[in-house]
Every structure is written in structure tokens, then in C-alpha cells.
Write an enzyme that holds these catalytic residues in place. Structure first.
Site, PDB file in Angstrom:
ATOM      1  N   LYS A   1      -9.957   0.510  -3.013  1.00 14.67           N
ATOM      2  CA  LYS A   1      -9.916   0.134  -1.604  1.00 14.67           C
ATOM      3  C   LYS A   1     -10.325   1.342  -0.774  1.00 14.67           C
ATOM      4  O   LYS A   1      -9.783   2.430  -0.936  1.00 14.67           O
ATOM      5  CB  LYS A   1      -8.523  -0.334  -1.189  1.00 14.67           C
ATOM      6  CG  LYS A   1      -8.408  -0.614   0.322  1.00 14.67           C
ATOM      7  CD  LYS A   1      -7.028  -1.116   0.719  1.00 14.67           C
ATOM      8  CE  LYS A   1      -6.888  -1.220   2.228  1.00 14.67           C
ATOM      9  NZ  LYS A   1      -5.548  -1.735   2.648  1.00 14.67           N
TER      10      LYS A   1
ATOM     11  N   ASP B   1       0.865  -1.184   0.000  1.00 20.70           N
ATOM     12  CA  ASP B   1       0.000   0.000   0.000  1.00 20.70           C
ATOM     13  C   ASP B   1       0.899   1.230   0.000  1.00 20.70           C
ATOM     14  O   ASP B   1       1.424   1.633   1.037  1.00 20.70           O
ATOM     15  CB  ASP B   1      -0.918   0.009   1.230  1.00 20.70           C
ATOM     16  CG  ASP B   1      -2.109  -0.925   1.081  1.00 20.70           C
ATOM     17  OD1 ASP B   1      -2.046  -1.833   0.226  1.00 20.70           O
ATOM     18  OD2 ASP B   1      -3.084  -0.771   1.838  1.00 20.70           O
TER      19      ASP B   1
ATOM     20  N   LYS C   1      -6.549   3.584  -3.404  1.00 24.00           N
ATOM     21  CA  LYS C   1      -7.017   3.531  -2.019  1.00 24.00           C
ATOM     22  C   LYS C   1      -7.275   4.949  -1.528  1.00 24.00           C
ATOM     23  O   LYS C   1      -6.538   5.873  -1.860  1.00 24.00           O
ATOM     24  CB  LYS C   1      -5.959   2.830  -1.168  1.00 24.00           C
ATOM     25  CG  LYS C   1      -6.236   2.770   0.325  1.00 24.00           C
ATOM     26  CD  LYS C   1      -5.113   2.007   1.033  1.00 24.00           C
ATOM     27  CE  LYS C   1      -5.193   2.129   2.543  1.00 24.00           C
ATOM     28  NZ  LYS C   1      -4.081   1.403   3.221  1.00 24.00           N
TER      29      LYS C   1
END
Length: 267
Positions: free
Chosen positions: A217, A123, A185
Site C-alpha cells: 500500500k 493499519d 504500507k
């Protein structure tokens, strides 16, 4: 794509924006099966003061509840991988966390180290100040360098939507997708509000318009099963939460409230 200059990127992004259907619809995706919600949750412990024993608890909970991954800082990747060996639970490592302003070389180094230590997903925080400055070539190359350094990883790019305008969110999604991100995300959870229905819906609409495999996400402020359902209905296919155990226990107790339909909004 790497040879485009900022002006060319601006034209490309503007063209993609023009293909979006306005108003952006909210909550237009099917509701999830709440009994299997754990399978799309990254069970998260990113506190700077987290201890090894807290990571062990995180991993034990992930094994018990069947979360998709545990999400940890770089120093705890090896520990999490060892604990979860022989399970279906993956290990996500954050990169450039949480400011996003690390140099590209630093991000690449973190990514390589995480992969060597067994991480299956990364991430990465986008350099969102660059995005706001329309330094699109730099943003693209930053993400692309990490993508190339970790070809076997699932790569999620954190936009930090709380710090961006709608147009900047669109640009961030376009750049991330074209650089090879598997997910965009919403948030780190450390800088302003987390995921919102509006931003997740916008990100989903952009990814759909690109006809890419990049998904969304949602993270930050997801604390209940109702939050999860709303984010999935807005288009999220993965959720980041530190309250995963509480969320799953809600489903086991039969607390399966689904949000009321909402009217579309316009950006």
C-alpha cells in the site's frame, strides 16, 4: 519464526536480500484502469482535530465514489461503521498511530477495540526505531501479536519509509510478511516524505521475492491520478489518500495522464 533471535533474523533477512534482482526495476507493473481507481483507494481522514461531521462527510464521499475503505482514528470507527452500514465500503482503523512506539499491549488493545467496533482493516505502525536498532525479534513479535488479536482483519503494517534506509525497508517487509501482514504500507503521512516510486518498487520486489501474499500500500503525497498510476506501476495494490475525491474527479474530466517510462534504479 517467533523463536528466532536477532542474529538469526539478521541472517534470514540478509539471505532474502541476496535473492533480489538488482537494479530494482521501476514502473514494471501494468498501469491501472483509471476509471476504477477508486476501488483501491482508502479514503483517509486522520487529522487530530477531525470532527464527527468531517467523518460523516468522509463516509458520504466514500459511498458516492466507491472507495475501498475509509481510514480513521480509533475513536471514529463506530461512527464510520454505522454510517457505512449496508454498503461495500470498509472501515480501516489506524493502530499505534502515528509514532509506532506504543507498547505491544497498547497496540493489541487498540486492535481488539477496533474489531469490536466493526473495523474490517487495520493499519498498524511498525515500531521503526526498533527496526533501525535491529531489534528484529521485538519487531516481529509486536506485529505478530496484533495479527493474532485481529485474525479476521486485513492487516497493513506501516513501515514509515522516510525514516528508513533501503536495507531497513527490506528488513521491515520480510518481518511484516512473515508475521502475517496482508500489506506493507509506506507511510503515515505525518513524518517526512510519503510514498516514492523507488521505495514502493523495492517493497514490491521484496514481497515478490518472498512468494508471499503480502502486498503493498502506497500512502503519503498521493494527490493526482498521475500519482496513482505511478504507484500502481511501481507495484502498489492499495493507495491511501485524503485527496480521493479530487483524484476520481480528474478521471471523470478525462485527465488521465500516464507517467513516462523511467529507467531502473539501483539501491
Amino acid at each position: 519464526m517467533s523463536s528466532l533471535n536477532n542474529e538469526e533474523w539478521d541472517l534470514l533477512i540478509s539471505g532474502k536480500k541476496a535473492t533480489l534482482q538488482y537494479p530494482i526495476p521501476l514502473l514494471c507493473y501494468p498501469a491501472p484502469e483509471v476509471v476504477s481507481i477508486a476501488q483501491i483507494i482508502d479514503h483517509t481522514q486522520l487529522s487530530l482535530s477531525a470532527t464527527g461531521s468531517q467523518i460523516d462527510v468522509l463516509c458520504a464521499e466514500a459511498k458516492e465514489y466507491g472507495f475501498a475503505t475509509v481510514c480513521v482514528r480509533p475513536d471514529y470507527v463506530s461512527r464510520a461503521v454505522q454510517y457505512l452500514q449496508g454498503t461495500q465500503v470498509g472501515v480501516t482503523c489506524v493502530i499505534g498511530f502515528h509514532e509506532g512506539t506504543y507498547s505491544t499491549d497498547q497496540k493489541v488493545s487498540e486492535a481488539k477495540r477496533a474489531m469490536q467496533n466493526g473495523a474490517s482493516e487495520l493499519d498498524m505502525v511498525m515500531n521503526y526505531p526498533w527496526l533501525s536498532e535491529k531489534r528484529y525479534t521485538d519487531v516481529f513479535q509486536d506485529i505478530r501479536a496484533v495479527r493474532l488479536a485481529a485474525k479476521d482483519a486485513i492487516l497493513k503494517v506501516i513501515l514509515e519509509t522516510s525514516q528508513l534506509t533501503a536495507d531497513e525497508i527490506i528488513a521491515g517487509c520480510v518481518l511484516s510478511s512473515l508475521a502475517g501482514a496482508d500489506y506493507v504500507k509506506t507511510s503515515t503521512g505525518f513524518n517526512g516524505p510519503g510514498a516514492s516510486i523507488e521505495n514502493v518498487s523495492l517493497m514490491s520486489a521484496v514481497c515478490d521475492s518472498l512468494q508471499s501474499e503480502t502486498r503493498v500500500k502506497a500512502s503519503g503525497g498521493i494527490r493526482t491520478i498521475e500519482d496513482c498510476v505511478k504507484m500502481v506501476r511501481a507495484g502498489a495494490e492499495r493507495l491511501g489518500a485524503s485527496a480521493g475525491v479530487k483524484i476520481v474527479n480528474e478521471t471523470r474530466l478525462g485527465n488521465r495522464q500516464v507517467d513516462e517510462p523511467m529507467e531502473p534504479t539501483n539501491y
